[in-house]
Design a protein around this motif. Structure first.
Motif, PDB file in Angstrom:
ATOM      1  N   GLY A   5       0.855  -1.181   0.000  1.00 18.16           N
ATOM      2  CA  GLY A   5       0.000   0.000   0.000  1.00 18.16           C
ATOM      3  C   GLY A   5       0.881   1.218   0.000  1.00 18.16           C
ATOM      4  N   VAL A  14      -4.628   1.203  -1.368  1.00 18.88           N
ATOM      5  CA  VAL A  14      -4.593  -0.212  -0.982  1.00 18.88           C
ATOM      6  C   VAL A  14      -4.795  -1.076  -2.208  1.00 18.88           C
ATOM      7  N   PHE A 153       0.314  -5.046   2.547  1.00 15.29           N
ATOM      8  CA  PHE A 153       0.142  -3.866   3.401  1.00 15.29           C
ATOM      9  C   PHE A 153       1.429  -3.447   4.097  1.00 15.29           C
TER      10      PHE A 153
END
Length: 224
Positions: A5, A14, A153
């Motif tokens: 991200g 994202v 992430f």
């Protein structure tokens, strides 16, 4: 836990879900495979089982994926995307953007811990897949795509850490990639052990969820 991200124009970008294969029939096959792997375990599912469930010829399935390992990696990518949906919802929220850096880290870690407890079948599948990749090896291209989803992430975690340094909520600087990997591996390792079940009497997993919370507490305490 999950490398991908980023911050864009004050908001957090994202990963977006899309077709895994570019072919609707093969996407359906991956979805069917994922369901069967969760239900029966990878070792107990045959390519013919997946072909039958998806309504495609087994030869077609082999032409697209060539091995069950590749199919399992595609299924794993799909399952991680679905698991990560809760993280997407969190990091896109106004509440998250209003948090300090340390609070962002803590909230994301707790969400992973909670998700692992609530999705024991998914965790057990990951354990099975890890074992399969160790014993049979993994095609470089397939493992790369899977790895990107697992670590999708990472940059949001890293950004939260840097924000914490700037806003003072993180008071101890660390080698963040090492910190991230250590915490990620600890959470998944304990979650996988919980999903496999007790082996010796002292395991006592009646407080298993608290073990995961303890890892998060120690990680955040180390930064604060």
């Amino acid at each position: 836990m999950t490398d991908g991200g980023d911050m864009v124009g004050g908001t957090i970008a994202v990963p977006q879900e899309g077709s895994l294969t570019g072919d609707a029939r093969m996407d359906r096959a991956v979805e069917c495979a994922a369901g069967l792997f969760l239900e029966r375990r990878i070792a107990d599912v045959r390519m013919t089982d997946v072909a039958e469930a998806a309504g495609v010829g087994v030869a077609t399935l082999y032409r697209r994926f060539s091995t069950k390992t590749r199919l399992a990696l595609a299924a794993g990518t799909l399952l991680w995307r679905r698991f990560n949906a809760r993280i997407v919802a969190l990091v896109e929220s106004d509440a998250f953007l209003g948090m300090s850096g340390a609070s962002r880290l803590e909230r994301m870690l707790r969400l992973y811990a909670e998700g692992y407890v609530e999705n024991a079948g998914f965790v057990l599948f990951i354990d099975d897949l890890d074992g399969l990749l160790v014993t049979e090896g993994a095609p470089v291209d397939a493992i790369a795509a899977y790895g990107r989803e697992v670590d999708s992430f990472y940059l949001i975690f890293a950004d939260a850490y840097q924000l914490g340094i700037q806003d003072g909520s993180v008071v101890r600087e660390v080698d963040f990639p090492v910190f991230y990997r250590s915490v990620a591996h600890a959470l998944m390792g304990v979650a996988q052990k919980l999903s496999r079940g007790e082996v010796i009497p002292s395991d006592d997993f009646s407080t298993g969820a608290q073990e995961l919370e303890c890892i998060v507490d120690m990680a955040i305490h180390a930064l604060r």
